[in-house]
Design a protein around this motif. Structure first.
Motif, PDB file in Angstrom:
ATOM      1  N   LYS A 124      18.358  34.013   2.507  1.00  0.00           N
ATOM      2  CA  LYS A 124      18.127  35.045   3.519  1.00  0.00           C
ATOM      3  C   LYS A 124      18.326  36.394   2.840  1.00  0.00           C
ATOM      4  N   VAL A 125      17.378  37.298   3.027  1.00  0.00           N
ATOM      5  CA  VAL A 125      17.470  38.641   2.470  1.00  0.00           C
ATOM      6  C   VAL A 125      17.672  39.603   3.629  1.00  0.00           C
ATOM      7  N   LEU A 126      18.807  40.300   3.619  1.00  0.00           N
ATOM      8  CA  LEU A 126      19.151  41.213   4.708  1.00  0.00           C
ATOM      9  C   LEU A 126      19.109  42.648   4.201  1.00  0.00           C
ATOM     10  N   GLN A 127      18.393  43.507   4.869  1.00  0.00           N
ATOM     11  CA  GLN A 127      18.364  44.927   4.498  1.00  0.00           C
ATOM     12  C   GLN A 127      19.550  45.593   5.188  1.00  0.00           C
ATOM     13  N   LEU A 128      20.488  46.091   4.380  1.00  0.00           N
ATOM     14  CA  LEU A 128      21.708  46.704   4.910  1.00  0.00           C
ATOM     15  C   LEU A 128      21.525  48.200   5.160  1.00  0.00           C
ATOM     16  N   THR A 129      20.834  48.876   4.255  1.00  0.00           N
ATOM     17  CA  THR A 129      20.542  50.302   4.417  1.00  0.00           C
ATOM     18  C   THR A 129      19.126  50.570   3.928  1.00  0.00           C
ATOM     19  N   SER A 130      18.570  51.705   4.372  1.00  0.00           N
ATOM     20  CA  SER A 130      17.253  52.120   3.900  1.00  0.00           C
ATOM     21  C   SER A 130      17.261  53.629   3.693  1.00  0.00           C
ATOM     22  N   PRO A 131      16.298  54.163   2.947  1.00  0.00           N
ATOM     23  CA  PRO A 131      16.252  55.615   2.734  1.00  0.00           C
ATOM     24  C   PRO A 131      16.080  56.388   4.037  1.00  0.00           C
ATOM     25  N   ASP A 132      15.544  55.740   5.059  1.00  0.00           N
ATOM     26  CA  ASP A 132      15.356  56.394   6.353  1.00  0.00           C
ATOM     27  C   ASP A 132      16.657  56.567   7.072  1.00  0.00           C
TER      28      ASP A 132
END
Length: 132
Positions: A124-132
């Motif tokens: 599972k790949v979870l996006q924790l933060t993004s540039p937005d």
């Protein structure tokens, strides 16, 4: 020739990760903190316990510990104050992340991701933060 420097009894220890003078460990009771300032006399930090039913691997990234916690999913623990860790969040993706065994956190393309080995459910790949 290696030599045994110290023994610290922990119940069913599973994983450890070192950051500065603190060793964060998972065992049968959850996430614990060990002060290793004096290498031959490590000591458990009194009260520094985040209970988990089945904590597995741990990954440290700056002020957070990411704990693969089997049926409890991915746990994010604030360790900015290592002697008083605080549970920030448990994430199970509404039950879809239910066999978390290992976790690695990395930055890819200016976003922070957690890569979680979720047992029979795969990666599972979870996006924790993004540039937005």
């Amino acid at each position: 020739q290696p030599k045994l420097a110290a023994i610290l009894p922990l119940r069913d220890m599973r994983a450890s990760a070192l950051q500065f003078r603190y060793l964060f460990v998972t065992d049968a009771e959850g996430l614990k903190v060990v002060d290793v300032t004096i290498l031959d006399r490590p000591k458990l930090v009194e009260g520094a316990l985040i209970p988990f039913t089945d904590a597995q691997k741990i990954y440290l990234a700056r002020t957070y510990a990411y704990v693969a916690a089997k049926a409890e999913g991915l746990a994010i623990v604030d360790i900015e104050r290592p002697e008083a860790p605080q549970l920030y969040q448990r994430f199970t993706a509404n039950g879809a992340l239910n066999d978390a065994r290992d976790v690695i956190v990395a930055t890819t393309n200016a976003s922070l991701f957690a890569y979680v080995a979720d047992g029979g459910n795969g990666l599972k790949v979870l996006q924790l933060t993004s540039p937005d």
